[in-house]
Design an enzyme around this catalytic site. Structure first.
Site, PDB file in Angstrom:
ATOM      1  N   LYS A   5      37.357 -13.888  30.026  1.00 32.36           N
ATOM      2  CA  LYS A   5      36.968 -15.169  30.610  1.00 32.36           C
ATOM      3  C   LYS A   5      35.551 -15.055  31.165  1.00 32.36           C
ATOM      4  O   LYS A   5      35.262 -14.154  31.968  1.00 32.36           O
ATOM      5  CB  LYS A   5      37.939 -15.580  31.714  1.00 32.36           C
ATOM      6  CG  LYS A   5      37.624 -16.958  32.290  1.00 32.36           C
ATOM      7  CD  LYS A   5      38.799 -17.526  33.055  1.00 32.36           C
ATOM      8  CE  LYS A   5      38.561 -18.992  33.382  1.00 32.36           C
ATOM      9  NZ  LYS A   5      39.752 -19.607  33.988  1.00 32.36           N
ATOM     10  N   ASP A  47      46.800 -23.411  41.829  1.00 35.27           N
ATOM     11  CA  ASP A  47      46.529 -24.385  40.764  1.00 35.27           C
ATOM     12  C   ASP A  47      47.572 -24.257  39.647  1.00 35.27           C
ATOM     13  O   ASP A  47      47.232 -24.198  38.467  1.00 35.27           O
ATOM     14  CB  ASP A  47      45.117 -24.196  40.202  1.00 35.27           C
ATOM     15  CG  ASP A  47      44.669 -25.399  39.375  1.00 35.27           C
ATOM     16  OD1 ASP A  47      45.255 -26.494  39.549  1.00 35.27           O
ATOM     17  OD2 ASP A  47      43.760 -25.248  38.541  1.00 35.27           O
TER      18      ASP A  47
END
Length: 369
Positions: A50, A143
């Site tokens: 990422k 989240d």
């Protein structure tokens, strides 16, 4: 931050920045960065890398929080969490090396579709187990949503993107996802805790059961058909944190107690009408009627075969006895009336007695009675 302003790095530049990895292809792009599939040369394994936007790397507060979260996530080892292998910064760009999970996100697999309640409970129970392990190690997700839950080819969920929302909210803005974000976070971004993860998990469960996306205007009116699951969703998603499950483990235990409703079976007794026996006394409940078992058919067939074998044995024994009796009678008859045959040679008698010899020969060949 919109990914329309996020410039995706070129493969060539990434190869030079991360020489220990061979970048293969782009997996996904979001507001929080891009994810590439890569091959780690030193360990010969597939990984996901990422790359965060450069703007976040230039924020000292975010960088510090990101590094702390990465270290905490690297200590998490659970089958329902995406492993973090490494993290760092190169030329102001933050990156994270993670476990590569083949498959699609829960969002892409079930968006707008009501899935079977049993499978929904299995998925959410596994999510709870992974989050419980993270919470025990001091890591809050902040989240939880279908996009951050990947499904393996055998539908096992793996949670990713831990901690980034808290790091992004360092400027006082709530960086969770609308629809999944607990109400108290909107006014107090720093209140993210285990119960805010419980709220988000309850929203995801309700979305899976109803097929109505959480960001849809129809979601508040969506009804969960199973009453027990409806009660679980209501408690998990309560606007008042004090009325929610106190932690993710409590929600997990509640889901473990749930079982699919079994369809009732109605027996038509009109075809089985029989005379009623006199009552033997008061009974608390009717005795169950067992259906005929296949064991009775097997027992009956075995009995028939055994009977036939015995009959054959008896008939054969009688026949053998009769034959032996007849043979014995014949032997007794022969012993009682023996037959004697005497043969005389011509040399044994003189010529003058020829006629007498013939007569005696004829008598000698006759049975003596």
């Amino acid at each position: 931050m919109s990914h329309s302003f996020f410039e995706v790095p070129e493969f060539a530049s990434l190869d030079s920045l991360l020489p220990g990895y061979e970048i293969e292809h782009l997996i996904t792009i979001s507001d929080m960065g891009v994810v590439f599939k890569a091959h780690q040369i030193s360990l010969d394994r597939e990984v996901a890398i990422k790359i965060l936007p450069r703007e976040l790397g230039n924020d000292p507060l975010f960088r510090s929080s990101f590094e702390a979260e990465a270290k905490a996530m690297a200590c998490l080892t659970h089958p329902n969490l995406i492993r973090v292998f490494d993290s760092g910064e190169v030329e102001g760009i933050l990156y994270m090396v993670m476990e590569y999970v083949p498959g699609k996100s829960l969002h892409h697999s079930s968006h707008g579709i009501a899935i079977d309640p049993k499978q929904a409970v299995e998925i959410i129970s596994a999510v709870c187990q992974g989050l419980s392990h993270a919470h025990e190690n001091g890591v809050i997700h902040r989240d939880i949503k279908p996009l951050n839950i990947l499904l393996t080819p055998d539908a096992q969920p793996k949670i990713g993107n831990f901690g980034l929302s808290r790091s992004s909210g360092a400027d006082g803005q709530a960086m969770g996802t609308p629809g999944y974000m607990a109400p108290e976070i909107a006014s107090q971004p720093e209140t993210g805790n285990a119960q805010t993860d419980v709220y988000a998990v309850g929203i995801v469960l309700r979305e899976l059961l109803t097929g109505v996306p959480a960001d849809s205007a129809d979601f508040p009116a969506a009804v969960v058909q199973d009453p027990k699951l409806a009660a679980i969703c209501q408690k998990a998603c309560h606007v008042d944190p004090s009325e929610r499950y106190e932690d993710i483990t409590s929600l997990s235990k509640e889901l473990a107690l749930w079982s699919p409703a079994k369809p009732s079976i109605t027996v038509d007794t009109s075809l089985l009408a029989r005379p009623q026996r006199p009552s033997l006394g008061k009974r608390s409940a009717a005795l169950p009627v067992k259906a005929p078992s296949n064991n009775w058919t097997l027992l009956r067939n075995c009995a028939v075969i055994a009977f036939l074998l015995c009959a054959i044995h008896l008939v054969w024994g009688a026949y053998q006895t009769k034959q032996e009796t007849l043979a014995r009678l014949q032997q007794e008859q022969d012993a009682k009336y023996p037959t004697i045959r005497i043969v005389y040679l011509d040399d044994d008698f003189p010529a003058s007695r020829t006629s007498s010899r013939r007569q005696n020969s004829a008598l000698a060949t006759t049975s003596i009675k």
